[in-house]
Design a protein around this motif. Structure first.
Motif, PDB file in Angstrom:
ATOM      1  N   MET A   1       0.850  -1.190   0.000  1.00 21.12           N
ATOM      2  CA  MET A   1       0.000   0.000   0.000  1.00 21.12           C
ATOM      3  C   MET A   1       0.878   1.230   0.000  1.00 21.12           C
ATOM      4  N   CYS A   2       0.581   2.135  -0.902  1.00 19.74           N
ATOM      5  CA  CYS A   2       1.469   3.272  -1.090  1.00 19.74           C
ATOM      6  C   CYS A   2       0.690   4.449  -1.645  1.00 19.74           C
ATOM      7  N   GLY A   3       1.429   5.477  -2.014  1.00 17.89           N
ATOM      8  CA  GLY A   3       0.858   6.599  -2.739  1.00 17.89           C
ATOM      9  C   GLY A   3       1.555   6.749  -4.067  1.00 17.89           C
ATOM     10  N   ILE A   4       0.802   7.106  -5.106  1.00 14.38           N
ATOM     11  CA  ILE A   4       1.398   7.348  -6.414  1.00 14.38           C
ATOM     12  C   ILE A   4       0.894   8.675  -6.968  1.00 14.38           C
ATOM     13  N   ALA A  33      10.291   7.502  -0.232  1.00 15.24           N
ATOM     14  CA  ALA A  33       9.652   8.289  -1.291  1.00 15.24           C
ATOM     15  C   ALA A  33      10.683   8.650  -2.346  1.00 15.24           C
ATOM     16  N   ALA A  34      10.276   8.564  -3.607  1.00 14.34           N
ATOM     17  CA  ALA A  34      11.194   8.874  -4.704  1.00 14.34           C
ATOM     18  C   ALA A  34      10.389   9.169  -5.963  1.00 14.34           C
ATOM     19  N   HIS A  35      11.081   9.694  -6.962  1.00 11.06           N
ATOM     20  CA  HIS A  35      10.440   9.912  -8.253  1.00 11.06           C
ATOM     21  C   HIS A  35      11.452   9.668  -9.367  1.00 11.06           C
ATOM     22  N   ARG A  36      10.928   9.421 -10.535  1.00  9.73           N
ATOM     23  CA  ARG A  36      11.738   9.306 -11.754  1.00  9.73           C
ATOM     24  C   ARG A  36      11.090  10.172 -12.823  1.00  9.73           C
ATOM     25  N   CYS A  37      11.923  10.697 -13.719  1.00 10.45           N
ATOM     26  CA  CYS A  37      11.377  11.474 -14.829  1.00 10.45           C
ATOM     27  C   CYS A  37      12.144  11.136 -16.101  1.00 10.45           C
ATOM     28  N   LEU A  49       5.883   9.380  -9.398  1.00 13.20           N
ATOM     29  CA  LEU A  49       6.186   9.626  -7.991  1.00 13.20           C
ATOM     30  C   LEU A  49       5.611   8.481  -7.168  1.00 13.20           C
ATOM     31  N   HIS A  50       6.350   8.101  -6.117  1.00 14.50           N
ATOM     32  CA  HIS A  50       5.901   6.988  -5.284  1.00 14.50           C
ATOM     33  C   HIS A  50       6.329   7.194  -3.845  1.00 14.50           C
ATOM     34  N   SER A  51       5.415   6.907  -2.908  1.00 18.06           N
ATOM     35  CA  SER A  51       5.768   6.862  -1.487  1.00 18.06           C
ATOM     36  C   SER A  51       5.353   5.501  -0.972  1.00 18.06           C
ATOM     37  N   GLN A  64      10.164   1.805  -4.837  1.00 19.39           N
ATOM     38  CA  GLN A  64       9.676   2.209  -6.159  1.00 19.39           C
ATOM     39  C   GLN A  64       9.960   3.686  -6.389  1.00 19.39           C
ATOM     40  N   PRO A  65       9.857   4.117  -7.683  1.00 18.49           N
ATOM     41  CA  PRO A  65       9.528   3.381  -8.902  1.00 18.49           C
ATOM     42  C   PRO A  65      10.500   2.228  -9.144  1.00 18.49           C
TER      43      PRO A  65
END
Length: 613
Positions: A1-4, A33-37, A49-51, A64-65
């Protein structure tokens, strides 16, 4: 369970917006928490974006991602049968670097394509970006357990698990959708998912059982990958029905007990939660800890049944009293997190339950959402059943006799005390939008929206149940279950919302749904020997409800002043009608609900003027 959350379009998102979104995602994912672009050769930018709330494979390798081949995923939810899907993938030569369900899901998509969703049992909202072709694909589970909001404008396409994540990336607030606000106040929570709208203009949700693919050239394709159907097997015996339900409930619970952290159970005196708890305890020897909001209103009190079940099962149990202290500031906090009015006062109490689950160290709560809509649990279901059995005189007579003696004494809705109601008028639905015509007169302008329902099947009862499952009751419960749990970084699981269980239940002939005056008869008899008999034989349908005056002391001058002050709500609601309501010594259920809707909308409008939305 996470946030996107994420974005797809021709613009670059400023780094401060990305960081703001990630910080707002912390409750959904406090562990990482992290993000990719990316920028594709087409000129389009993609952001994921993912937490993370760690539930399965707690190691950093599953953050993740996450990447498999050319594909990257941001995934919110659980693939419950990931062990079986992983074994199938290993047989065709795929290998894994984690023990996570996320890697299994993405590997299945990479290997089998989008048809792999048919192999998957779980709850999800996820985004997959493919570096090779520059496509972005969004997907939501069969029952829409996990949220996924969408917004488009000239700058691109935004998405997120919560409204606030979308507006953070967008960099501006959204305008309130007052039509949806009126829909809520007049017709109530049942109306909210009948139209593809939200409380904000231009903001939508990806429908259940759907994936949306956006190509590098901007073209979009939306596809439904699963459709619910009522396909009765007329030759199925009652014994076959109960055996099939028993097997599938047990399997569903078994899958949803998979976790690397402990689970807690939401507990009431009802059949659904006690079936899940009893299967976990008596079939799988799980160390069950149940949590119950204890109502103080005698009409809704079920303490005796809960305490009986706790004794019989020998489980740990935490009762939670209805807490009225600081009701208004706490409700304001909850509405601010929901980015919407709270739909019923029940969910304020449910929020307190999730707080207790969190304080006891749990990261997962298990609820019985969906059981009534699977196997007929409401009083009007019994009456729709009478309508369908009207062509079978012997069965009708016995069912009517039991309804008169065993059911009618508990029915409070004035319309539902007539067992011939739907026989005389199969299209009658005024009991669902109770007093809506009067509440429409409370508005400062004319507004009306008649009751409508989807057409799934010609069976009056099963069509009603499926409307509740996909438009009226279950979507509301899932929305509030998710947000209340995630406020405390808790994942909510609903074992009754299992694809195999659902498809079997909608093969059961309607004649089996009520027996000896009992609704949900198939589930009751399926659980014999597992659930305590005193629970199975309890005819009373309670449900959780709290009158608004139990929380709101309208004799307190400060409370009264707050309700009647000059807020934005009185541009839309007549002040005199609210003043008349709060002067009454007691309110019937429909007026109690309306006053809560009004209060919830009042706070929402104040926050939408000043807050992050």
């Amino acid at each position: 369970m996470c946030g996107i959350a994420g974005y797809y379009g021709r613009h670059e998102i400023p780094p401060d917006r990305v960081q703001t979104a990630l910080s707002l995602m912390r409750r959904r994912g406090p562990d990482y928490a992290a993000h990719r672009c990316w920028k594709h050769t087409s000129g389009r930018h993609a952001y994921l974006l993912h937490s993370r709330l760690s539930i399965i494979d707690l190691e950093e390798r599953s953050n993740q991602p996450l990447r498999v081949s050319s594909k990257w995923i941001a995934f919110n939810g659980e693939l419950y049968n990931y062990v079986e899907v992983r074994d199938e993938l290993k047989k065709v030569g795929r290998s894994f670097t984690t023990e996570s369900d996320t890697e299994v899901l993405l590997t299945a998509i990479d290997h089998f394509g989008w048809d792999s969703l048919d192999k998957c049992e779980g709850m999800w909202a996820f985004a997959v970006y493919d570096e090779n072709d520059g496509s972005l694909t969004l997907c939501r589970d069969r029952f829409a357990e996990k949220p996924l909001y969408l917004f488009r404008d000239e700058s691109g396409f935004y998405f997120g698990s919560e409204v606030k994540f979308v507006t953070a990336l967008l960099g501006r607030k959204l305008d309130v959708n007052f039509h949806h606000l009126y829909r809520f106040m007049v017709n109530g929570y049942r109306a909210l998912y009948k139209q593809p709208q939200t409380f904000f203009e231009g903001l939508g949700e990806l429908p259940s059982s759907t994936f949306l693919r956006i190509e590098a050239d901007g073209t979009e394709r939306q596809q439904v990958y699963w459709r619910p159907r009522f396909s009765p097997v007329d030759s199925m015996s009652y014994e076959e029905a109960t055996k099939g339900v028993r097997e599938r409930v047990i399997r569903s619970v078994e899958l949803r007990l998979r976790a690397d952290v402990p689970l807690a159970f939401c507990m009431s005196g009802g059949i659904d939660s006690n079936s899940l708890i009893s299967v976990a305890k008596n079939v799988f020897d799980y160390d069950v800890h149940g949590f119950t909001i204890m109502n103080t209103d005698a009409r809704y009190e079920e303490r005796d049944v809960v305490e009986y079940a706790v004794r019989e099962l020998g489980i740990r149990h935490t009762p939670i009293p209805v807490e009225t202290h600081d009701f208004l500031p706490k409700l304001r906090t909850l509405i601010e997190y929901h980015d919407a009015p709270v739909f019923t006062i029940n969910y304020f109490a449910h929020w307190l339950l999730q707080q207790s689950i969190h304080e006891h160290g749990y990261r997962i709560s298990v609820s019985g959402t969906g059981g009534d809509e699977l196997l007929s649990g409401y009083y009007d279901h019994h009456m729709f059943y009478l309508q369908e059995m009207n062509n079978f005189p012997e069965l009708f007579r016995s069912s009517l006799q039991k309804w008169e003696s065993e059911v009618k004494p508990y029915v409070r809705n004035p319309y539902l005390r007539d067992p011939y109601l739907f026989i005389g008028d199969p299209q009658f639905r005024d009991h669902l939008y109770l007093n809506a015509d009067r509440f429409a007169e409370y508005l400062t302008l004319q507004w009306n929206e008649p009751f409508v329902e989807g057409n799934f099947t010609d069976s009056l009862l099963r069509n009603r149940m499926m409307n509740e499952m996909f438009y009226e009751s279950v979507p509301v419960s899932l929305h509030e279950d998710d947000l209340n749990a995630m406020y405390y970084s808790v994942e909510n699981r609903s074992p009754m919302l299992d694809r195999n269980l659902f498809e079997f239940c909608y093969q059961i002939p309607t004649r089996h749904l009520v027996h000896d005056g009992y609704t949900k008869a198939v589930l009751r008899d399926a659980m014999r020997g597992i659930v305590p008999e005193g629970v199975l034989n309890n005819r009373r349908k309670v449900g959780f409800n709290v009158p608004i005056f139990s929380y709101l002391d309208v004799h307190d001058p400060w409370v009264r002043s707050y309700l009647l002050d000059g807020g934005r709500i009185f541009d839309h609601v007549k002040r005199g009608e609210i003043e008349a309501l709060i002067q009454k010594p007691d309110l019937p259920n429909s007026e109690s609900k309306f006053l809560f809707y009004f209060l919830s909308c009042k706070i929402f409008l104040e926050l939408s003027s000043n807050g992050p939305c």
